[in-house]
Design a protein around this motif. Sequence first.
Motif, short mmCIF file in Angstrom:
data_model
loop_
_atom_site.label_atom_id
_atom_site.label_comp_id
_atom_site.label_asym_id
_atom_site.label_seq_id
_atom_site.Cartn_x
_atom_site.Cartn_y
_atom_site.Cartn_z
N ARG A 104 0.80 -1.23 0.00
CA ARG A 104 0.00 0.00 0.00
C ARG A 104 0.83 1.28 0.00
O ARG A 104 0.39 2.30 -0.53
CB ARG A 104 -1.03 0.00 1.13
CG ARG A 104 -0.52 0.13 2.52
CD ARG A 104 -1.72 0.15 3.50
NE ARG A 104 -2.70 1.14 3.10
CZ ARG A 104 -4.04 0.96 3.12
NH1 ARG A 104 -4.54 -0.16 3.53
NH2 ARG A 104 -4.85 1.92 2.76
N ASP A 105 2.05 1.23 0.55
CA ASP A 105 2.89 2.44 0.53
C ASP A 105 4.04 2.34 -0.46
O ASP A 105 5.00 3.09 -0.40
CB ASP A 105 3.43 2.72 1.94
CG ASP A 105 2.29 3.04 2.90
OD1 ASP A 105 1.35 3.76 2.49
OD2 ASP A 105 2.31 2.54 4.05
N ASP A 107 5.51 1.89 -4.64
CA ASP A 107 5.15 2.28 -6.00
C ASP A 107 4.93 1.01 -6.84
O ASP A 107 5.73 0.68 -7.71
CB ASP A 107 6.26 3.15 -6.59
CG ASP A 107 5.77 3.85 -7.86
OD1 ASP A 107 4.55 3.79 -8.16
OD2 ASP A 107 6.61 4.44 -8.56
N TYR A 143 -8.26 0.65 0.07
CA TYR A 143 -7.15 0.92 -0.85
C TYR A 143 -7.65 1.78 -2.02
O TYR A 143 -8.50 1.35 -2.79
CB TYR A 143 -6.57 -0.41 -1.37
CG TYR A 143 -5.34 -0.21 -2.20
CD1 TYR A 143 -4.12 0.09 -1.59
CD2 TYR A 143 -5.38 -0.28 -3.58
CE1 TYR A 143 -2.98 0.30 -2.34
CE2 TYR A 143 -4.25 -0.08 -4.34
CZ TYR A 143 -3.05 0.22 -3.72
OH TYR A 143 -1.93 0.43 -4.47
N LYS A 145 -5.61 3.59 -4.36
CA LYS A 145 -4.56 4.01 -5.29
C LYS A 145 -4.64 3.31 -6.65
O LYS A 145 -3.76 3.48 -7.48
CB LYS A 145 -3.19 3.76 -4.65
CG LYS A 145 -2.91 4.73 -3.49
CD LYS A 145 -1.80 4.25 -2.59
CE LYS A 145 -0.43 4.32 -3.26
NZ LYS A 145 0.63 3.85 -2.35
#
Length: 477
Positions: A104-105, A107, A143, A145
């Motif tokens: 989740r953090d 790239d 989530y 992103k």
Amino acid sequence: MNEGQIYWNSLAMHGGATLFIAKNNGVKSLYVFGGGEAFNALEGEAVTLPGGEAKRCPLNNANAAAIRRLFPFANPERHKGRAFTLGLGDRLGLASAGHLRLIRDMDVFPVLAQQSIRELNLTGRTYDDVLSAAVWAVFQEGYRKGWGADGDHLKTAAEVGMALDCGFTMITLDCSEHIRNDLAALPDAELWPRYNLLDAAERASLEAAYLGKTFPLEGGGELTFSPPELRRIVLVYLNAVKFAADVYNTLLRGKDADFELSIDETLTATSPQAHYFAANELLEAGAAPVSVAPRFCGEFQKGIDYRGDPVEFEREFSVHAGVARTLGHKLSIHSGSDKFSVFPIIYRETGGNVHVKTAGTNWLEAVRVIARARPELFREVFRFALNNLPEAKKYYHITENAANIPDIDALGDAELPALLDQDDARQAVHVTYGLILSAKNQDGSPKFKEAIYAALNEREDEYYAALAERIGRHLPR
Ligand code: ZN
């Protein structure tokens, strides 16, 4: 609130409604407080909780579809040029939340729902089921992103249409049935007459395009095609390229989906020239692939490390990476589970602009949790896997040697999880997943499936942690 464990990251608002997922008596549900569109769109039963009146909604496909309409982030999307994209096949529908907690953090663009038709058949799931499991994981983890859904190894236009209709945002078109592998090893002299049967104008235009030229590769190196090489490539790949262009033009043009050309499920390695030819012909046909999966030299077997000569792999892979850079697509690494010895080469040569598909390793970590949590169940599953290996080997290519597998009866419970580090045992458990999940008792009830799901549900955090550890080792450093 007396509804067991709340997944706080799932907390979301829509209009006047507050929604979250909680687990009560081992069952996860979506709870909706308040009213409005969300309250009405979701199906469920009225419950009275200390926090007030609420609706308790099952995590089923209909509610997943409603959640997708209410919350844009719950829909899969294209990766839109993101460099590192990671396929995370989840055959049980229980792994995606663990994957999201890991990345989740980072790239990393996760392609959570990734299933082939073979996997659907072996697990008795539909594309709706696969997508819904990913939707619920995304919602549970909050989530936002972006994530993808890959209709993997689709072989026909009908399968592509079905995956698109379900909302899949990546289409991996498997052209293996149109690749003439039988011609790949034919002596040059025997290729001539076959090649001459092709349309003369088509031959002339291909020869003008590829012979007597040097194709410089971005980042260094160049490719040339000798006449016999070109004839062989045309005979082996031209039909596959035409099939792919046709599917693209009828079903994918203008659609919001990443198109992957898969030519990896073949008997022989894809030469850099063949890779160049296939991708370039698609470009010429206006059907540019977003990613291409060649078959690399050596063996990418399911769920174990690379087998082959790493020096040769590096030499050839770097040319494939150059072809991909030059033609503007990314390489896709299939059967990427546990290829630890070649990941450094893959990430260095592509600069991290690459797609890696995993699936089996996520199932194997589930089985490892079973080995720790329910040793007796694991022993039964393991014996069943060994007994049914010949059946599974009809559709999965592995080189497991049963003689290398330790006798499970001679192992203590504490030694069971490590059995899944032994390559032959690993492969045996990997390829039999479908048989294990569909096995029935004499009365028709599932032999293992319910017990496996119950154990993993009980050990949810432990499974997520195991996935984070294992998949974490797959990532670029
Ligand atoms: Zn593949």
